[in-house]
Motif scaffolding. Sequence first.
Motif, PDB file in Angstrom:
ATOM      1  N   SER A 113      -0.828   5.179  -2.923  1.00  0.00           N
ATOM      2  CA  SER A 113       0.103   6.097  -2.273  1.00  0.00           C
ATOM      3  C   SER A 113      -0.656   6.888  -1.214  1.00  0.00           C
ATOM      4  O   SER A 113      -1.703   7.477  -1.503  1.00  0.00           O
ATOM      5  CB  SER A 113       0.718   7.048  -3.298  1.00  0.00           C
ATOM      6  OG  SER A 113       1.565   7.981  -2.665  1.00  0.00           O
ATOM      7  N   THR A 114      -0.168   6.855   0.012  1.00  0.00           N
ATOM      8  CA  THR A 114      -0.825   7.567   1.105  1.00  0.00           C
ATOM      9  C   THR A 114       0.202   8.394   1.861  1.00  0.00           C
ATOM     10  O   THR A 114       1.399   8.101   1.838  1.00  0.00           O
ATOM     11  CB  THR A 114      -1.503   6.595   2.090  1.00  0.00           C
ATOM     12  OG1 THR A 114      -0.504   5.756   2.688  1.00  0.00           O
ATOM     13  CG2 THR A 114      -2.542   5.731   1.390  1.00  0.00           C
ATOM     14  N   HIS A 115      -0.291   9.390   2.540  1.00  0.00           N
ATOM     15  CA  HIS A 115       0.549  10.221   3.412  1.00  0.00           C
ATOM     16  C   HIS A 115      -0.204  10.361   4.736  1.00  0.00           C
ATOM     17  O   HIS A 115      -1.260  10.981   4.799  1.00  0.00           O
ATOM     18  CB  HIS A 115       0.796  11.592   2.793  1.00  0.00           C
ATOM     19  CG  HIS A 115       1.506  11.531   1.471  1.00  0.00           C
ATOM     20  ND1 HIS A 115       2.857  11.323   1.349  1.00  0.00           N
ATOM     21  CD2 HIS A 115       1.018  11.630   0.201  1.00  0.00           C
ATOM     22  CE1 HIS A 115       3.186  11.300   0.066  1.00  0.00           C
ATOM     23  NE2 HIS A 115       2.087  11.485  -0.649  1.00  0.00           N
ATOM     24  N   SER A 116       0.337   9.745   5.756  1.00  0.00           N
ATOM     25  CA  SER A 116      -0.349   9.776   7.052  1.00  0.00           C
ATOM     26  C   SER A 116       0.670   9.774   8.170  1.00  0.00           C
ATOM     27  O   SER A 116       1.864   9.497   7.960  1.00  0.00           O
ATOM     28  CB  SER A 116      -1.272   8.552   7.198  1.00  0.00           C
ATOM     29  OG  SER A 116      -0.506   7.373   7.389  1.00  0.00           O
ATOM     30  N   GLY A 117       0.175  10.052   9.365  1.00  0.00           N
ATOM     31  CA  GLY A 117       0.998   9.946  10.546  1.00  0.00           C
ATOM     32  C   GLY A 117       1.183   8.493  10.936  1.00  0.00           C
ATOM     33  O   GLY A 117       0.622   7.584  10.308  1.00  0.00           O
ATOM     34  N   PRO A 118       1.938   8.240  12.010  1.00  0.00           N
ATOM     35  CA  PRO A 118       2.255   6.864  12.380  1.00  0.00           C
ATOM     36  C   PRO A 118       1.237   6.211  13.311  1.00  0.00           C
ATOM     37  O   PRO A 118       1.454   5.085  13.751  1.00  0.00           O
ATOM     38  CB  PRO A 118       3.597   7.030  13.103  1.00  0.00           C
ATOM     39  CG  PRO A 118       3.509   8.383  13.748  1.00  0.00           C
ATOM     40  CD  PRO A 118       2.676   9.229  12.811  1.00  0.00           C
ATOM     41  N   LEU A 119       0.145   6.898  13.632  1.00  0.00           N
ATOM     42  CA  LEU A 119      -0.810   6.368  14.598  1.00  0.00           C
ATOM     43  C   LEU A 119      -1.902   5.547  13.916  1.00  0.00           C
ATOM     44  O   LEU A 119      -2.159   5.698  12.720  1.00  0.00           O
ATOM     45  CB  LEU A 119      -1.426   7.509  15.405  1.00  0.00           C
ATOM     46  CG  LEU A 119      -0.431   8.462  16.071  1.00  0.00           C
ATOM     47  CD1 LEU A 119      -1.159   9.510  16.894  1.00  0.00           C
ATOM     48  CD2 LEU A 119       0.568   7.686  16.938  1.00  0.00           C
ATOM     49  N   LEU A 120      -2.547   4.687  14.691  1.00  0.00           N
ATOM     50  CA  LEU A 120      -3.515   3.747  14.151  1.00  0.00           C
ATOM     51  C   LEU A 120      -4.610   4.442  13.351  1.00  0.00           C
ATOM     52  O   LEU A 120      -4.862   4.093  12.186  1.00  0.00           O
ATOM     53  CB  LEU A 120      -4.132   2.932  15.293  1.00  0.00           C
ATOM     54  CG  LEU A 120      -5.269   1.983  14.913  1.00  0.00           C
ATOM     55  CD1 LEU A 120      -4.749   0.859  14.032  1.00  0.00           C
ATOM     56  CD2 LEU A 120      -5.943   1.423  16.156  1.00  0.00           C
ATOM     57  N   HIS A 121      -5.266   5.413  13.961  1.00  0.00           N
ATOM     58  CA  HIS A 121      -6.390   6.053  13.286  1.00  0.00           C
ATOM     59  C   HIS A 121      -5.930   6.835  12.049  1.00  0.00           C
ATOM     60  O   HIS A 121      -6.659   6.927  11.062  1.00  0.00           O
ATOM     61  CB  HIS A 121      -7.135   6.971  14.252  1.00  0.00           C
ATOM     62  CG  HIS A 121      -6.276   8.023  14.896  1.00  0.00           C
ATOM     63  ND1 HIS A 121      -5.409   7.740  15.931  1.00  0.00           N
ATOM     64  CD2 HIS A 121      -6.151   9.345  14.643  1.00  0.00           C
ATOM     65  CE1 HIS A 121      -4.792   8.843  16.295  1.00  0.00           C
ATOM     66  NE2 HIS A 121      -5.217   9.830  15.526  1.00  0.00           N
ATOM     67  N   GLU A 122      -4.720   7.377  12.096  1.00  0.00           N
ATOM     68  CA  GLU A 122      -4.198   8.112  10.942  1.00  0.00           C
ATOM     69  C   GLU A 122      -3.927   7.174   9.770  1.00  0.00           C
ATOM     70  O   GLU A 122      -4.253   7.488   8.612  1.00  0.00           O
ATOM     71  CB  GLU A 122      -2.921   8.852  11.337  1.00  0.00           C
ATOM     72  CG  GLU A 122      -3.131   9.939  12.391  1.00  0.00           C
ATOM     73  CD  GLU A 122      -1.830  10.520  12.902  1.00  0.00           C
ATOM     74  OE1 GLU A 122      -1.855  11.644  13.439  1.00  0.00           O
ATOM     75  OE2 GLU A 122      -0.782   9.854  12.770  1.00  0.00           O
ATOM     76  N   VAL A 123      -3.340   6.020  10.055  1.00  0.00           N
ATOM     77  CA  VAL A 123      -3.041   5.061   8.998  1.00  0.00           C
ATOM     78  C   VAL A 123      -4.322   4.521   8.383  1.00  0.00           C
ATOM     79  O   VAL A 123      -4.468   4.458   7.156  1.00  0.00           O
ATOM     80  CB  VAL A 123      -2.181   3.902   9.557  1.00  0.00           C
ATOM     81  CG1 VAL A 123      -2.000   2.820   8.494  1.00  0.00           C
ATOM     82  CG2 VAL A 123      -0.829   4.426  10.016  1.00  0.00           C
ATOM     83  N   LEU A 124      -5.273   4.135   9.243  1.00  0.00           N
ATOM     84  CA  LEU A 124      -6.522   3.567   8.734  1.00  0.00           C
ATOM     85  C   LEU A 124      -7.307   4.590   7.913  1.00  0.00           C
ATOM     86  O   LEU A 124      -7.888   4.249   6.871  1.00  0.00           O
ATOM     87  CB  LEU A 124      -7.370   3.056   9.900  1.00  0.00           C
ATOM     88  CG  LEU A 124      -6.831   1.815  10.624  1.00  0.00           C
ATOM     89  CD1 LEU A 124      -7.750   1.438  11.781  1.00  0.00           C
ATOM     90  CD2 LEU A 124      -6.677   0.642   9.659  1.00  0.00           C
ATOM     91  N   LEU A 125      -7.327   5.839   8.372  1.00  0.00           N
ATOM     92  CA  LEU A 125      -8.056   6.879   7.636  1.00  0.00           C
ATOM     93  C   LEU A 125      -7.424   7.108   6.263  1.00  0.00           C
ATOM     94  O   LEU A 125      -8.133   7.247   5.251  1.00  0.00           O
ATOM     95  CB  LEU A 125      -8.076   8.178   8.444  1.00  0.00           C
ATOM     96  CG  LEU A 125      -8.834   9.359   7.816  1.00  0.00           C
ATOM     97  CD1 LEU A 125     -10.304   8.990   7.611  1.00  0.00           C
ATOM     98  CD2 LEU A 125      -8.708  10.605   8.694  1.00  0.00           C
TER      99      LEU A 125
END
Length: 579
Positions: free
Chosen positions: A159-171
Amino acid sequence: MPSLTTPFPLLRWLRRYRRVDAGADLLAGTVTAVLLVPQAMAYAVVAGLPPQVGLYASVLPSLAYALFGTSPYLGVGPVAVNALMVASALAVVGHGDPAQQIVNAQVLAAISALTLLGLGALRAGAFMSFLSRPVLDGFTSGAALLIVLTQLPALLGVSTHSGPLLHEVLLAVWRALPAVNWPTLALGTASIGLLALSGLPLRSVLGRLPLSSLQADFIGRLTPLVVLALATVAVAVGELATRGVAAVGTIPAGLPTPSLAFLRASTWLELLAPGMLIALISYVSSVSIAQGLASRRRERIDTDQELFALGAANAAAALGGALPVAASFSRSAINFSAGARTPLAGVVSALLVGGTALWLTGLFHDLPKAALAALIVVAVTPLINVHGFRRTLAYSRGDGLTFGATFVAVLFLGVERGLLFGALLGLAVYVWRTGRPHVAVLGRVHGSEHFRNVNRYHVETWPNLLLIRVDESLYFANASRIEETILDQIAAHPLVTDLVLIGSGINHVDSTGLAMLETLLPALREAGVRTHLAEFKGPVLDRLKGSGLLETLAPGQVFLSTEQAVTALAQPYDEPVSI
């Protein structure tokens, strides 16, 4: 073929409907529905909505398009790129309440519908191709990669909570790696493997069996449902839910009652821009698909009517508790290859999906989310067009730059900003390219009436006569450069007394271009050079006449052809110079 002259094409094709058409439409609609059911649920998940919303988006919108649409092949419903744009928009106004997110999705569908219907009322269909192919391909490739990456948590069982941008998802995924659920990962990996085998390997095997191409294609299309069924059985029999494998859970049976309750939502202004962008992308991509399929059978579609049809489909989505819809290339291609004759094929698909929502949702209770994620990954990975990027870059560095920059912008700026960036960059590249037009000095090919570039061909020229052809419209971005080029050529040919400006490549002269000509022609006259026009197109010449420019030329200084100008102006006592 549906009529192109009535707001209700259905009334026209129904009058000519035959029994053989019914059989073809029934088969095509059934084959398409087999793919639509799992895809619809998967794309709803991409959008951050419950799976059943995807089913809802496949019923009323398909019926609405069948009533108004002019393409018999378009499969209208949830699509991957739209789903990602919906997810991005909902993340901005997210309230954490699933019911409120469905309302927000309805608002997006309503805004898309109003945008498309408004453009349809303006008959703006022919003016909507403002996005170049490199921009669309870069946008689609970037969005597809983001979709794949956003499925990693479901495939890993975290389960993750991130923004929709590449670096946010990968982090976010990186931080969640220690909590990977191995049964989920194994199930997801196996699903991807089986779905991948349903491509070329399975088609190769089916090709060796005594099956017709349609039968083999139908069996191949069943693969996603079979894989999801196997994954569901594995979860139920192996009691994998007790080992942390997340399943879809209970999906409410039935279809929602059409409602206007979304009109009372407070998020209309916040969702206005995303909704309009979704509408534009939906239209451009859908019409591109429709035109491409129609051209294969020497048919055509009405681009203005398609605005109404897609607007009606999105209005139906809003009323039916669904997300914005568009045409899917994969489902439309299936409709086409399965032999759809009329939009009734879409009606068949809608009825089958509706029946699934009414009576079969209980079968999806143990459907693992990892299997849905696997289906999404396999479905959208082909949209990452690496080959297209290489081909575009090899053909045109400017277009390749636009493709790549749009791709990167979508990943790091988001889908809406990335698309706007790509559109602006595409326009900038166009202005830059047309602002540096090709201007050629021409000579006559010996013994003919053909005139070619002196730098490319062995041609004849005359000391007193200079022939210049401008291969671009005269407008604000290139007027000064063209003027500078002409003056440079006059300076390089000191014996020239007559300049023939050849306008075969000029389609338009704007006010800046006109002002340049009004300044240049008197300046050349004072320098002892008479200017003549040749091969200008009628509409361009009419506008120049209306401006009064031609009155500044001496009588007989406008020629229909370059040969006519050379015959009249080349000094007879000068021998042509061979270059």
